[in-house]
Write a protein that holds these residues in place. Structure first.
Motif, PDB file in Angstrom:
ATOM      1  N   ALA A  13       0.828  -1.211   0.000  1.00  0.00           N
ATOM      2  CA  ALA A  13       0.000   0.000   0.000  1.00  0.00           C
ATOM      3  C   ALA A  13       0.861   1.259   0.000  1.00  0.00           C
ATOM      4  O   ALA A  13       0.523   2.248  -0.659  1.00  0.00           O
ATOM      5  N   LEU A  17       0.974   4.284  -2.792  1.00  0.00           N
ATOM      6  CA  LEU A  17       0.918   5.727  -2.507  1.00  0.00           C
ATOM      7  C   LEU A  17       2.066   6.453  -3.195  1.00  0.00           C
ATOM      8  O   LEU A  17       1.883   7.526  -3.768  1.00  0.00           O
ATOM      9  N   ASP A  20       1.573   7.055  -6.795  1.00  0.00           N
ATOM     10  CA  ASP A  20       0.440   7.939  -7.071  1.00  0.00           C
ATOM     11  C   ASP A  20       0.735   9.334  -6.558  1.00  0.00           C
ATOM     12  O   ASP A  20       0.124   9.794  -5.618  1.00  0.00           O
ATOM     13  N   GLY A  33      -2.456   3.799  -7.280  1.00  0.00           N
ATOM     14  CA  GLY A  33      -3.577   3.301  -6.506  1.00  0.00           C
ATOM     15  C   GLY A  33      -3.626   1.793  -6.357  1.00  0.00           C
ATOM     16  O   GLY A  33      -4.232   1.289  -5.430  1.00  0.00           O
ATOM     17  N   ALA A  67      -7.759   1.328   5.714  1.00  0.00           N
ATOM     18  CA  ALA A  67      -7.035   1.855   4.553  1.00  0.00           C
ATOM     19  C   ALA A  67      -5.899   2.781   4.958  1.00  0.00           C
ATOM     20  O   ALA A  67      -6.050   3.614   5.846  1.00  0.00           O
ATOM     21  N   VAL A  69      -4.031   5.976   4.011  1.00  0.00           N
ATOM     22  CA  VAL A  69      -4.372   7.150   3.205  1.00  0.00           C
ATOM     23  C   VAL A  69      -3.202   8.111   3.068  1.00  0.00           C
ATOM     24  O   VAL A  69      -3.285   9.073   2.321  1.00  0.00           O
ATOM     25  N   ARG A  94       3.043  11.515   0.873  1.00  0.00           N
ATOM     26  CA  ARG A  94       1.960  11.239  -0.067  1.00  0.00           C
ATOM     27  C   ARG A  94       0.641  11.109   0.683  1.00  0.00           C
ATOM     28  O   ARG A  94       0.579  10.531   1.766  1.00  0.00           O
ATOM     29  N   ARG A  96      -3.274   9.697  -0.452  1.00  0.00           N
ATOM     30  CA  ARG A  96      -3.981   9.002  -1.524  1.00  0.00           C
ATOM     31  C   ARG A  96      -4.785  10.000  -2.352  1.00  0.00           C
ATOM     32  O   ARG A  96      -5.447  10.883  -1.807  1.00  0.00           O
ATOM     33  N   ASP A  98      -7.582  10.165  -3.947  1.00  0.00           N
ATOM     34  CA  ASP A  98      -9.005  10.416  -3.696  1.00  0.00           C
ATOM     35  C   ASP A  98      -9.270  11.049  -2.333  1.00  0.00           C
ATOM     36  O   ASP A  98     -10.403  11.374  -2.018  1.00  0.00           O
ATOM     37  N   ARG A  99      -8.233  11.271  -1.538  1.00  0.00           N
ATOM     38  CA  ARG A  99      -8.387  11.885  -0.214  1.00  0.00           C
ATOM     39  C   ARG A  99      -7.692  13.248  -0.116  1.00  0.00           C
ATOM     40  O   ARG A  99      -7.669  13.846   0.960  1.00  0.00           O
ATOM     41  N   ARG A 100      -7.096  13.701  -1.218  1.00  0.00           N
ATOM     42  CA  ARG A 100      -6.401  14.996  -1.195  1.00  0.00           C
ATOM     43  C   ARG A 100      -7.393  16.137  -1.116  1.00  0.00           C
ATOM     44  O   ARG A 100      -8.516  16.038  -1.580  1.00  0.00           O
TER      45      ARG A 100
END
Length: 157
Positions: A13, A17, A20, A33, A67, A69, A94, A96, A98-100
């Protein structure tokens, strides 16, 4: 949110990150991702083991539920400056994709600064790729100053 030291199980994971992330995308592995496969005994696993074994290095993760993140690496550098106090070097920050934009980056950095402060560091420093102008504005909003010009020399095998 839980801010903690990464474990070996987090490695796929964390690599996702790192893959990405703007200018650094693609350095760590496959598509952004997707968990990045980790070859047993391979370079990523050896690097993680070295970080884990070194008391001056910490790979930190920000976990929300099950998760990951966010992540960053803290390296504590001894030196004669800063009154002989260590400095904390922050790398590989970093969040993730979709969480920025929701404040997690600021939270992650605040936790890292507090960790460095708690260790007695006199300074927190980082570098950021010149192409990541949004990241530069982010770090400046957090109080980081553009105080030095950095240089890197890539060593190829």
């Amino acid at each position: 949110m839980i801010f903690r030291v990464a474990t070996r199980q987090d490695l796929p994971a964390v690599l996702a990150l790192l893959a990405d992330g703007g200018a650094g995308a693609g350095r760590a592995g496959d598509r952004a991702g997707d968990p990045v496969p980790v070859e047993a005994g391979g370079a990523h696993e050896r690097a993680f083991a070295a970080i884990e074994a070194d008391p001056r290095n910490e790979l930190m993760v920000l976990q929300d539920g099950d998760a990951l993140v966010g992540c960053l690496q803290l390296t504590y550098v001894p030196g004669l400056g800063q009154g002989g106090r260590e400095r904390a070097l922050v790398e590989a920050v970093r969040i993730r994709a979709d969480r920025r934009g929701g404040g997690l980056g600021a939270e992650l950095m605040a936790l890292a600064v507090e960790r460095a402060r708690g260790r007695g560091c006199g300074l927190v420093q980082l570098t950021s790729d010149k192409r990541r102008t949004a990241a530069h504005r982010f770090y400046e909003r957090l109080g980081f100053a553009r105080s030095h010009e950095g240089f890197k020399l890539r060593l190829e095998p």
